[in-house]
Scaffold this motif. Sequence first.
Motif, PDB file in Angstrom:
ATOM      1  N   PHE A  33      14.715  -0.305 -13.359  1.00 46.02           N
ATOM      2  CA  PHE A  33      15.140  -1.471 -12.595  1.00 46.02           C
ATOM      3  C   PHE A  33      16.459  -1.187 -11.903  1.00 46.02           C
ATOM      4  CE2 PHE A  33      17.156  -5.546 -11.856  1.00 46.02           C
ATOM      5  CZ  PHE A  33      16.118  -6.266 -11.285  1.00 46.02           C
ATOM      6  N   PRO A  34      16.514  -1.388 -10.598  1.00 43.92           N
ATOM      7  CA  PRO A  34      15.412  -1.778  -9.717  1.00 43.92           C
ATOM      8  C   PRO A  34      14.435  -0.609  -9.515  1.00 43.92           C
ATOM      9  CG  PRO A  34      17.349  -1.284  -8.414  1.00 43.92           C
ATOM     10  CD  PRO A  34      17.776  -1.209  -9.852  1.00 43.92           C
ATOM     11  N   PRO A  35      13.168  -0.904  -9.286  1.00 37.71           N
ATOM     12  CA  PRO A  35      12.179   0.178  -9.132  1.00 37.71           C
ATOM     13  C   PRO A  35      12.472   1.000  -7.884  1.00 37.71           C
ATOM     14  CG  PRO A  35      11.209  -1.953  -8.550  1.00 37.71           C
ATOM     15  CD  PRO A  35      12.552  -2.246  -9.155  1.00 37.71           C
ATOM     16  N   PRO A  36      12.362   2.314  -7.986  1.00 44.88           N
ATOM     17  CA  PRO A  36      12.623   3.171  -6.818  1.00 44.88           C
ATOM     18  C   PRO A  36      11.531   3.034  -5.770  1.00 44.88           C
ATOM     19  CG  PRO A  36      11.785   4.472  -8.653  1.00 44.88           C
ATOM     20  CD  PRO A  36      11.984   3.077  -9.172  1.00 44.88           C
ATOM     21  N   LEU A  37      11.895   3.222  -4.524  1.00 42.47           N
ATOM     22  CA  LEU A  37      10.932   3.157  -3.437  1.00 42.47           C
ATOM     23  C   LEU A  37      10.220   4.486  -3.238  1.00 42.47           C
ATOM     24  CD1 LEU A  37      12.909   1.082  -0.763  1.00 42.47           C
ATOM     25  CD2 LEU A  37      11.183   0.278  -2.386  1.00 42.47           C
ATOM     26  N   LEU A  38      10.929   5.587  -3.501  1.00 37.90           N
ATOM     27  CA  LEU A  38      10.359   6.921  -3.307  1.00 37.90           C
ATOM     28  C   LEU A  38      10.506   7.715  -4.594  1.00 37.90           C
ATOM     29  CD1 LEU A  38      11.798   7.748   0.243  1.00 37.90           C
ATOM     30  CD2 LEU A  38       9.480   6.975  -0.305  1.00 37.90           C
TER      31      LEU A  38
ATOM     32  N   LEU B  37       0.825  -1.206   0.000  1.00 39.00           N
ATOM     33  CA  LEU B  37       0.000   0.000   0.000  1.00 39.00           C
ATOM     34  C   LEU B  37       0.860   1.258   0.000  1.00 39.00           C
ATOM     35  CD1 LEU B  37      -2.773  -1.029   2.577  1.00 39.00           C
ATOM     36  CD2 LEU B  37      -2.944  -0.966   0.089  1.00 39.00           C
ATOM     37  N   VAL B  38       1.929   1.243   0.800  1.00 40.50           N
ATOM     38  CA  VAL B  38       2.822   2.402   0.861  1.00 40.50           C
ATOM     39  C   VAL B  38       3.519   2.604  -0.479  1.00 40.50           C
ATOM     40  CG1 VAL B  38       4.867   3.375   1.990  1.00 40.50           C
ATOM     41  CG2 VAL B  38       3.143   2.183   3.353  1.00 40.50           C
ATOM     42  N   TRP B  39       3.959   1.502  -1.095  1.00 35.20           N
ATOM     43  CA  TRP B  39       4.636   1.627  -2.386  1.00 35.20           C
ATOM     44  C   TRP B  39       3.663   2.087  -3.471  1.00 35.20           C
ATOM     45  CZ3 TRP B  39       5.057  -1.075  -7.222  1.00 35.20           C
ATOM     46  CH2 TRP B  39       6.186  -0.710  -7.966  1.00 35.20           C
ATOM     47  N   MET B  40       2.425   1.618  -3.412  1.00 38.17           N
ATOM     48  CA  MET B  40       1.410   2.078  -4.356  1.00 38.17           C
ATOM     49  C   MET B  40       1.226   3.590  -4.252  1.00 38.17           C
ATOM     50  SD  MET B  40      -2.625   0.975  -4.490  1.00 38.17           S
ATOM     51  CE  MET B  40      -2.932   1.675  -2.862  1.00 38.17           C
ATOM     52  N   LEU B  41       1.154   4.092  -3.026  1.00 35.08           N
ATOM     53  CA  LEU B  41       1.019   5.533  -2.816  1.00 35.08           C
ATOM     54  C   LEU B  41       2.247   6.269  -3.322  1.00 35.08           C
ATOM     55  CD1 LEU B  41      -0.619   7.869  -1.562  1.00 35.08           C
ATOM     56  CD2 LEU B  41       0.570   7.416   0.595  1.00 35.08           C
ATOM     57  N   SER B  42       3.430   5.715  -3.087  1.00 31.54           N
ATOM     58  CA  SER B  42       4.669   6.357  -3.535  1.00 31.54           C
ATOM     59  C   SER B  42       4.741   6.428  -5.057  1.00 31.54           C
ATOM     60  CB  SER B  42       5.871   5.579  -2.986  1.00 31.54           C
ATOM     61  OG  SER B  42       7.089   6.106  -3.485  1.00 31.54           O
ATOM     62  N   VAL B  43       4.392   5.330  -5.732  1.00 31.92           N
ATOM     63  CA  VAL B  43       4.456   5.299  -7.200  1.00 31.92           C
ATOM     64  C   VAL B  43       3.460   6.285  -7.807  1.00 31.92           C
ATOM     65  CG1 VAL B  43       4.047   3.846  -9.235  1.00 31.92           C
ATOM     66  CG2 VAL B  43       5.308   2.939  -7.278  1.00 31.92           C
ATOM     67  N   SER B  44       2.324   6.503  -7.147  1.00 31.82           N
ATOM     68  CA  SER B  44       1.319   7.419  -7.693  1.00 31.82           C
ATOM     69  C   SER B  44       1.823   8.852  -7.784  1.00 31.82           C
ATOM     70  CB  SER B  44       0.046   7.364  -6.843  1.00 31.82           C
ATOM     71  OG  SER B  44       0.259   7.964  -5.573  1.00 31.82           O
ATOM     72  N   PHE B  45       2.872   9.184  -7.051  1.00 31.65           N
ATOM     73  CA  PHE B  45       3.442  10.535  -7.088  1.00 31.65           C
ATOM     74  C   PHE B  45       4.699  10.613  -7.947  1.00 31.65           C
ATOM     75  CE2 PHE B  45       1.090  10.691  -3.037  1.00 31.65           C
ATOM     76  CZ  PHE B  45       0.331  11.823  -3.271  1.00 31.65           C
ATOM     77  N   MET B  46       5.064   9.522  -8.631  1.00 28.94           N
ATOM     78  CA  MET B  46       6.260   9.517  -9.464  1.00 28.94           C
ATOM     79  C   MET B  46       5.981  10.110 -10.836  1.00 28.94           C
ATOM     80  SD  MET B  46       8.022   5.806  -8.630  1.00 28.94           S
ATOM     81  CE  MET B  46       8.540   5.379  -6.969  1.00 28.94           C
ATOM     82  N   GLN B  47       7.046  10.534 -11.496  1.00 32.36           N
ATOM     83  CA  GLN B  47       6.944  11.012 -12.870  1.00 32.36           C
ATOM     84  C   GLN B  47       6.620   9.849 -13.800  1.00 32.36           C
ATOM     85  OE1 GLN B  47       7.094  14.126 -13.801  1.00 32.36           O
ATOM     86  NE2 GLN B  47       7.874  15.101 -11.925  1.00 32.36           N
ATOM     87  N   PRO B  48       5.946  10.107 -14.939  1.00 34.61           N
ATOM     88  CA  PRO B  48       5.623   9.025 -15.878  1.00 34.61           C
ATOM     89  C   PRO B  48       6.864   8.236 -16.287  1.00 34.61           C
ATOM     90  CG  PRO B  48       4.435  11.012 -16.477  1.00 34.61           C
ATOM     91  CD  PRO B  48       5.382  11.407 -15.370  1.00 34.61           C
TER      92      PRO B  48
END
Length: 273
Positions: free
Chosen positions: A42-47, A25-36
């Motif tokens: 890879f590896p996917p960023p956490l923040l 859930l936390v990672w989902m929220l973090s990805v929603s604020f990332m740039q397109p």
Amino acid sequence: MNRTLAAAIVNGLLLALAVLSLFPLVWMLSVSFMQPGEASHFPPPLLPADPTLHNYRELFVRAGMGRYFANSLMVSIAVMLVSVLLNTMAGYAFAKLQFAGREKVFRSLLAVMVIPGQVAMMPLFLLLKQMGLVNTYAGAMVPGLAGVFGIFLVRQYARSIPDELLDAARIDGAGEWRIYWQVVLPVLKPILVTLAIFSFLGAWNDFMWPLIVLSDQSLQTLPVALASLSREHVQDNELMMAGSVVTVLPVLLLFLSLQRYYMQGLLVGSVKG
């Protein structure tokens, strides 16, 4: 092993499980604020390196998710209110009112619980089609307006209401409707909240039935609209995560705000009845 060490181990395990459960859930929220495209590395960023609201603007301005969000909210609230009313009335009747065939009817309802809901979808769709309710909000609400589980939950809790309390109200001249509204409902408050949460969650998360009964795109609910959007933007992870946050946030807030009553209803209902 002393009690302090055992408690530390148990609490540590519980904390680890909580972190594992909350991390998606936390990672989902973090990805929603990332740039397109940022989450595709890879590896996917956490923040997010440069947090942005671009995905949410795209979701509501261009994809029109505001309309689908309002549709889901309206259907879910209506289902919650009506189902709480109908289920409490039926559950109280099966628990405290005497009528012919009460136990046989209740056992028949319990037997229905073993039948998968998908089996009844086609007959229900044909029935609603004859009634002119296909492709309407009312048609989308029908399956959730009353449920055997809700009736069972209320019945088990209502059985703990003392008969003397109801008899005293009748002696004072109160009718059955007045007893229901002024005596029974206040006593059922914990289970009402539990039932309201279950009803709202069921209607909010329902995907299959709205997909079947609502053919007009403007009437679609949020899960159906999000599934359609995912087919168009299959590679846009950030946009999809923003849509997931919008879908999860209302039910999460509802649960957190009513958590105390929800747990009380489950615990009391488990020891009485």
